[in-house]
Design a protein around this motif. Structure first.
Motif, short mmCIF file in Angstrom:
data_model
loop_
_atom_site.label_atom_id
_atom_site.label_comp_id
_atom_site.label_asym_id
_atom_site.label_seq_id
_atom_site.Cartn_x
_atom_site.Cartn_y
_atom_site.Cartn_z
N LEU A 175 14.01 -6.94 41.56
CA LEU A 175 14.99 -7.45 42.50
C LEU A 175 15.12 -6.53 43.70
CD1 LEU A 175 17.89 -8.70 40.19
CD2 LEU A 175 16.30 -10.08 41.51
N GLU A 176 15.05 -5.24 43.45
CA GLU A 176 15.20 -4.29 44.56
C GLU A 176 14.09 -4.45 45.58
OE1 GLU A 176 15.57 0.57 45.18
OE2 GLU A 176 15.50 -0.32 43.17
N ARG A 177 12.87 -4.70 45.10
CA ARG A 177 11.75 -4.91 46.03
C ARG A 177 11.91 -6.23 46.78
NH1 ARG A 177 8.57 -2.95 41.63
NH2 ARG A 177 8.06 -5.11 41.10
N ASP A 178 12.42 -7.26 46.10
CA ASP A 178 12.56 -8.58 46.74
C ASP A 178 13.63 -8.57 47.82
OD1 ASP A 178 10.60 -9.60 45.13
OD2 ASP A 178 11.96 -10.50 43.67
N TYR A 179 14.71 -7.80 47.59
CA TYR A 179 15.80 -7.78 48.56
C TYR A 179 15.62 -6.72 49.63
CZ TYR A 179 18.79 -11.12 46.11
OH TYR A 179 19.32 -12.25 45.56
N ALA A 180 14.63 -5.85 49.46
CA ALA A 180 14.43 -4.78 50.44
C ALA A 180 13.97 -5.33 51.78
CB ALA A 180 13.41 -3.79 49.89
N THR A 183 19.98 -1.73 39.95
CA THR A 183 19.26 -2.96 40.23
C THR A 183 17.86 -2.91 39.61
OG1 THR A 183 20.41 -3.18 42.34
CG2 THR A 183 18.37 -4.43 42.08
N PRO A 184 17.44 -3.95 38.90
CA PRO A 184 16.05 -3.97 38.41
C PRO A 184 15.07 -3.80 39.57
CG PRO A 184 17.33 -5.74 37.39
CD PRO A 184 18.21 -5.12 38.45
N LEU A 209 25.64 4.02 29.67
CA LEU A 209 25.57 2.56 29.74
C LEU A 209 25.66 2.07 31.19
CD1 LEU A 209 25.56 -0.22 28.35
CD2 LEU A 209 28.05 -0.02 28.16
N LEU A 210 26.58 2.66 31.97
CA LEU A 210 26.77 2.21 33.34
C LEU A 210 25.54 2.47 34.20
CD1 LEU A 210 30.48 3.25 34.09
CD2 LEU A 210 29.56 0.96 33.68
N VAL A 211 24.83 3.56 33.94
CA VAL A 211 23.62 3.85 34.70
C VAL A 211 22.62 2.70 34.55
CG1 VAL A 211 21.59 5.34 34.77
CG2 VAL A 211 23.86 6.35 34.70
N ARG A 212 22.55 2.14 33.36
CA ARG A 212 21.62 1.03 33.13
C ARG A 212 22.18 -0.29 33.66
NH1 ARG A 212 17.55 2.01 29.60
NH2 ARG A 212 17.40 -0.23 29.15
N PRO A 229 20.45 0.30 50.31
CA PRO A 229 21.56 -0.68 50.21
C PRO A 229 21.46 -1.62 49.02
CG PRO A 229 20.70 -0.56 52.46
CD PRO A 229 19.74 0.20 51.59
N THR A 230 20.32 -1.68 48.34
CA THR A 230 20.17 -2.55 47.17
C THR A 230 20.02 -1.74 45.88
OG1 THR A 230 17.76 -2.66 47.50
CG2 THR A 230 19.10 -4.35 48.56
N TYR A 231 20.57 -0.53 45.87
CA TYR A 231 20.40 0.33 44.70
C TYR A 231 21.16 -0.21 43.49
CZ TYR A 231 20.35 4.51 41.78
OH TYR A 231 20.17 5.37 40.73
N THR A 232 22.34 -0.80 43.69
CA THR A 232 23.15 -1.30 42.57
C THR A 232 23.09 -2.82 42.51
OG1 THR A 232 25.20 -1.46 43.86
CG2 THR A 232 24.72 0.66 42.82
N ILE A 233 23.32 -3.35 41.33
CA ILE A 233 23.33 -4.79 41.15
C ILE A 233 24.51 -5.41 41.87
CG2 ILE A 233 24.68 -4.78 39.02
CD1 ILE A 233 21.63 -7.01 39.82
N GLN A 234 25.61 -4.64 42.04
CA GLN A 234 26.75 -5.16 42.79
C GLN A 234 26.38 -5.41 44.25
OE1 GLN A 234 26.89 -2.47 40.84
NE2 GLN A 234 28.39 -2.92 39.23
N ALA A 235 25.58 -4.53 44.83
CA ALA A 235 25.14 -4.71 46.21
C ALA A 235 24.23 -5.93 46.35
CB ALA A 235 24.42 -3.46 46.70
N VAL A 236 23.36 -6.13 45.38
CA VAL A 236 22.49 -7.31 45.40
C VAL A 236 23.31 -8.57 45.24
CG1 VAL A 236 20.63 -8.49 44.18
CG2 VAL A 236 20.48 -6.04 44.58
N ASN A 237 24.32 -8.53 44.38
CA ASN A 237 25.20 -9.69 44.20
C ASN A 237 25.93 -10.03 45.50
OD1 ASN A 237 24.47 -10.04 41.54
ND2 ASN A 237 26.19 -8.86 40.73
#
Length: 240
Positions: free
Chosen positions: A235-240, A231-232, A224-227, A51-59
């Motif tokens: 951040l992915e580990r912190d939100y997991a 999610t960095p 470009l979009l892949v990068r 669920p935290t794979y993309t930066i949009q999900a983290v946002n």
């Protein structure tokens, strides 16, 4: 008996030659759409597993936590300032979409005068005016999508500005932090779709020059979009 006028073979040959690369245009368009659509399906698949794979999900998670903090601690001024910044950004991009729409309409009106210039780099595609106007129509549609979703995000942000300042002591079930976060994340999703429409306008613009440029720009955009979307790992580990 009325005889039909004779058809000039040279004129017919010249007219048909304008459609000689139409299959290249259609193939490039179909492949570009397939690449972009496949990328979106890939993101959806990855989000189901993580669920935290993309930066949009983290946002989205961050926005929900922000709403909770604002409503629990009564930070009214901070809420208004933050929502104002989001509204101004969406307003600016919606206005930009309108300006681009006007530019495309102006270009369509002058297409006959600028045809030779636009087709100077067209080595593989067709040069007929009908196909060229169809490309402009698709570009217009893309910009209208951007304008619509940016406008919808402005609408949502305005509503959230009222909802987020309702005191929790009133105990409104429909205006709880969870419900307000859902509305705010919906506005964020509309904003992201508008940005996607802006991104996808790049291959459509280069398609006006040559179908090969459309494929190259689509591949570059996906790289470009892949990068950008990923999610960095920190951040992915912190939100997991």
């Amino acid at each position: 008996m009325v005889l039909s006028p004779a058809i000039d073979p040279k004129h017919m040959t010249d007219w048909l030659s304008q459609f000689s690369g139409a299959h290249n245009d259609l193939f490039a368009f179909a492949l570009s759409v397939a690449m972009l659509g496949g990328y979106q399906l890939f993101l959806r698949y990855k989000l189901r597993r993580n669920p935290t794979y993309t930066i949009q999900a983290v946002n989205a998670i961050a926005r929900a936590a922000w709403v909770e903090s604002i409503m629990r601690e009564g930070k009214d001024i901070l809420a208004v300032q933050t929502l104002r910044n989001s509204t101004m950004a969406a307003t600016f991009l919606a206005s930009t979409a309108v300006l681009l729409i006007m530019g495309v309409l102006t270009l369509a009106a002058q297409g006959g005068k600028l045809g030779d210039i636009w087709h100077a780099l067209n080595l593989l595609g067709a040069t007929h005016a009908t196909l060229w106007l169809s490309k402009l129509l698709l570009l217009l549609l893309d910009l209208f999508v951007a304008f619509f979703f940016f406008s919808m995000s402005i609408r949502i942000y305005n509503h959230v500005g009222y909802m987020i300042n309702v005191p929790l002591s009133l105990a409104h079930k429909a205006i709880s932090p969870e419900h307000v976060a859902i509305h705010l994340n919906r506005g964020g999703a509309y904003y992201s779709i508008g940005m996607r429409a802006f991104y996808y306008s790049v291959p459509l613009v280069l398609w006006l020059f040559d179908p090969l440029l459309m494929l190259i720009s689509t591949a570059a955009l996906l790289t470009l979009l892949v990068r950008v979307d990923r999610t960095p790992q920190l951040l992915e580990r912190d939100y997991a």
